[in-house]
Write an enzyme that holds these catalytic residues in place. Structure first.
Site, PDB file in Angstrom:
ATOM      1  N   ASN A   9       0.870  -1.181   0.000  1.00  0.00           N
ATOM      2  CA  ASN A   9       0.000   0.000   0.000  1.00  0.00           C
ATOM      3  C   ASN A   9       0.904   1.228   0.000  1.00  0.00           C
ATOM      4  O   ASN A   9       1.492   1.569   1.029  1.00  0.00           O
ATOM      5  CB  ASN A   9      -0.894  -0.037   1.251  1.00  0.00           C
ATOM      6  CG  ASN A   9      -1.755   1.208   1.381  1.00  0.00           C
ATOM      7  OD1 ASN A   9      -1.818   2.042   0.465  1.00  0.00           O
ATOM      8  ND2 ASN A   9      -2.421   1.348   2.516  1.00  0.00           N
ATOM      9  N   TRP A  10       1.003   1.839  -1.162  1.00  0.00           N
ATOM     10  CA  TRP A  10       1.914   2.983  -1.292  1.00  0.00           C
ATOM     11  C   TRP A  10       1.345   4.247  -0.639  1.00  0.00           C
ATOM     12  O   TRP A  10       2.031   5.254  -0.540  1.00  0.00           O
ATOM     13  CB  TRP A  10       2.213   3.257  -2.766  1.00  0.00           C
ATOM     14  CG  TRP A  10       2.962   2.154  -3.461  1.00  0.00           C
ATOM     15  CD1 TRP A  10       3.322   0.935  -2.944  1.00  0.00           C
ATOM     16  CD2 TRP A  10       3.445   2.162  -4.812  1.00  0.00           C
ATOM     17  NE1 TRP A  10       3.992   0.203  -3.891  1.00  0.00           N
ATOM     18  CE2 TRP A  10       4.091   0.918  -5.051  1.00  0.00           C
ATOM     19  CE3 TRP A  10       3.404   3.104  -5.858  1.00  0.00           C
ATOM     20  CZ2 TRP A  10       4.672   0.596  -6.279  1.00  0.00           C
ATOM     21  CZ3 TRP A  10       3.987   2.787  -7.079  1.00  0.00           C
ATOM     22  CH2 TRP A  10       4.607   1.543  -7.276  1.00  0.00           C
ATOM     23  N   LYS A  11       0.077   4.200  -0.243  1.00  0.00           N
ATOM     24  CA  LYS A  11      -0.593   5.361   0.370  1.00  0.00           C
ATOM     25  C   LYS A  11      -0.416   6.590  -0.529  1.00  0.00           C
ATOM     26  O   LYS A  11      -0.387   6.447  -1.748  1.00  0.00           O
ATOM     27  CB  LYS A  11      -0.075   5.584   1.797  1.00  0.00           C
ATOM     28  CG  LYS A  11      -0.206   4.291   2.643  1.00  0.00           C
ATOM     29  CD  LYS A  11      -0.003   4.500   4.118  1.00  0.00           C
ATOM     30  CE  LYS A  11      -0.137   3.150   4.832  1.00  0.00           C
ATOM     31  NZ  LYS A  11      -0.023   3.261   6.286  1.00  0.00           N
ATOM     32  N   HIS A  97      -9.455   1.188   4.944  1.00  0.00           N
ATOM     33  CA  HIS A  97      -8.185   1.359   5.650  1.00  0.00           C
ATOM     34  C   HIS A  97      -8.395   2.297   6.840  1.00  0.00           C
ATOM     35  O   HIS A  97      -9.181   3.246   6.763  1.00  0.00           O
ATOM     36  CB  HIS A  97      -7.129   1.935   4.697  1.00  0.00           C
ATOM     37  CG  HIS A  97      -5.759   1.879   5.268  1.00  0.00           C
ATOM     38  ND1 HIS A  97      -5.310   2.816   6.175  1.00  0.00           N
ATOM     39  CD2 HIS A  97      -4.756   0.995   5.103  1.00  0.00           C
ATOM     40  CE1 HIS A  97      -4.074   2.492   6.530  1.00  0.00           C
ATOM     41  NE2 HIS A  97      -3.710   1.396   5.897  1.00  0.00           N
ATOM     42  N   GLU A  99      -6.750   4.682   7.919  1.00  0.00           N
ATOM     43  CA  GLU A  99      -6.538   6.109   7.626  1.00  0.00           C
ATOM     44  C   GLU A  99      -7.772   6.725   6.986  1.00  0.00           C
ATOM     45  O   GLU A  99      -8.082   7.901   7.206  1.00  0.00           O
ATOM     46  CB  GLU A  99      -5.285   6.262   6.739  1.00  0.00           C
ATOM     47  CG  GLU A  99      -4.018   6.008   7.557  1.00  0.00           C
ATOM     48  CD  GLU A  99      -2.871   5.408   6.781  1.00  0.00           C
ATOM     49  OE1 GLU A  99      -2.893   5.425   5.544  1.00  0.00           O
ATOM     50  OE2 GLU A  99      -1.931   4.906   7.441  1.00  0.00           O
ATOM     51  N   GLU A 169      -5.122  -4.879  10.650  1.00  0.00           N
ATOM     52  CA  GLU A 169      -4.127  -3.827  10.874  1.00  0.00           C
ATOM     53  C   GLU A 169      -4.457  -3.096  12.174  1.00  0.00           C
ATOM     54  O   GLU A 169      -5.281  -2.170  12.174  1.00  0.00           O
ATOM     55  CB  GLU A 169      -4.144  -2.824   9.718  1.00  0.00           C
ATOM     56  CG  GLU A 169      -3.781  -3.412   8.381  1.00  0.00           C
ATOM     57  CD  GLU A 169      -3.214  -2.352   7.448  1.00  0.00           C
ATOM     58  OE1 GLU A 169      -2.083  -2.542   6.977  1.00  0.00           O
ATOM     59  OE2 GLU A 169      -3.875  -1.334   7.204  1.00  0.00           O
ATOM     60  N   GLY A 175       2.646   2.447  10.892  1.00  0.00           N
ATOM     61  CA  GLY A 175       3.580   3.550  10.741  1.00  0.00           C
ATOM     62  C   GLY A 175       4.286   3.948  12.027  1.00  0.00           C
ATOM     63  O   GLY A 175       4.885   5.020  12.106  1.00  0.00           O
ATOM     64  N   SER A 216       3.653  -1.870  10.412  1.00  0.00           N
ATOM     65  CA  SER A 216       5.102  -1.873  10.657  1.00  0.00           C
ATOM     66  C   SER A 216       5.780  -3.189  10.263  1.00  0.00           C
ATOM     67  O   SER A 216       6.704  -3.638  10.951  1.00  0.00           O
ATOM     68  CB  SER A 216       5.402  -1.503  12.115  1.00  0.00           C
ATOM     69  OG  SER A 216       4.969  -0.173  12.375  1.00  0.00           O
ATOM     70  N   GLY A 237       2.970  -1.025   4.312  1.00  0.00           N
ATOM     71  CA  GLY A 237       2.964   0.398   3.994  1.00  0.00           C
ATOM     72  C   GLY A 237       4.366   0.888   3.684  1.00  0.00           C
ATOM     73  O   GLY A 237       4.886   0.705   2.586  1.00  0.00           O
ATOM     74  N   GLY A 238       5.001   1.492   4.673  1.00  0.00           N
ATOM     75  CA  GLY A 238       6.306   2.132   4.483  1.00  0.00           C
ATOM     76  C   GLY A 238       7.333   1.275   3.754  1.00  0.00           C
ATOM     77  O   GLY A 238       8.017   1.754   2.838  1.00  0.00           O
TER      78      GLY A 238
END
Ligand code: 13P
Length: 255
Positions: A9-11, A97, A99, A169, A175, A216, A237-238
């Protein structure tokens, strides 16, 4: 046998030019990792880079997913993206998600509507659930996550549910560098998420649906998650923005 699925997930990261560069760095190695079908790999760039990324992985086993969609199929919904638009460029879509729930007011009801419309348009939903820190500390994880799963799958038939992927999640792990423990995530997925699915459908369906862990995930901790019997891959993610890290995570899913 559930085939593990790793989604990046590149967000809200990567311009079209940057997306082209990242997919260029990922493509050959991820093609090798996914070639025999033992692991599925999905890249989820921002909407504007979807077509570019899709074109570049076209002849490979790498799949593409969107990060959101709207529940109507067309019309006066400024700024939204409809399922038939996604059908032209991708096979997967992340729904609900944390977010989006936190910053854009997404509700369980909206998550259900989006999941149903995605299924109706032959997109594979990756439905996200997870408790926040306060809920976790108050011992409400099972209650919150169970309710999110039941709401997301309201009025979804068993055969459709089986096509979905769920991502567990925990919000406190996203994150933050503070991942859940493998055993902790395994317990929530096995008991709470598969338990809710068994209540809604049946045990066979609960055992069929793939459930990822997200929060994470890094090349360093990923083996701990993939060693767990209830965890079928990761939503990353990251670390999905770094080619070497994402490749290492996908390679670990084969072990
Ligand atoms: P991080 O891997 O950056 O914690 O993000 C997880 C996530 O939200 C994936 O959807």
């Amino acid at each position: 046998m559930r085939i593990p699925i790793i989604a990046g997930n590149w967000k809200m990261n990567k311009t079209i030019a940057e997306a082209r560069e990242l997919v260029g760095a990922l493509r050959d190695e991820l093609t090798r990792v996914a070639a025999d079908g033992k692991v599925q790999i999905v890249l989820c760039p921002p909407f504007i880079a979807l077509a570019e990324v899709a074109a570049r992985v076209k002849e490979t086993p790498i799949k593409v997913g969107a990060q959101n969609l709207f529940w109507e199929v067309k019309g006066a919904y400024t700024g939204e993206i409809a399922p038939p638009m996604l059908n032209e460029v991708c096979d997967y879509v992340i729904i609900g998600h944390s977010e989006r729930r936190q910053y854009f007011g997404e509700t369980d009801e909206g998550v259900n509507k989006k999941t149903r419309v995605a299924l109706a348009h032959h997109l594979t939903p990756i439905v996200c659930v997870g408790e926040n820190l306060q809920q976790n500390e108050a011992g409400q994880t099972a209650q919150i996550v169970g309710a999110q799963v039941r709401a997301a799958f309201t009025e979804i038939a068993r055969d459709d549910a089986r096509r979905c992927v769920i991502a567990y999640e925990p919000v406190w792990a996203i994150g933050t560098g503070k991942a859940a423990s493998g055993a902790g995530a395994n317990a929530v997925i096995g008991l709470t998420i598969r338990g809710a699915l068994a209540d809604l459908y049946d045990e066979a369906t609960a055992q069929t649906i793939r459930v990822q862990y997200g929060g994470s995930v890094t090349p360093k901790n990923v083996a701990e998650f993939f060693a767990q019997p209830e965890i079928d891959g990761a939503l990353v993610g990251g670390a999905s923005l770094l080619a070497a890290d994402f490749i290492a995570i996908c390679q670990a899913a084969r072990k």
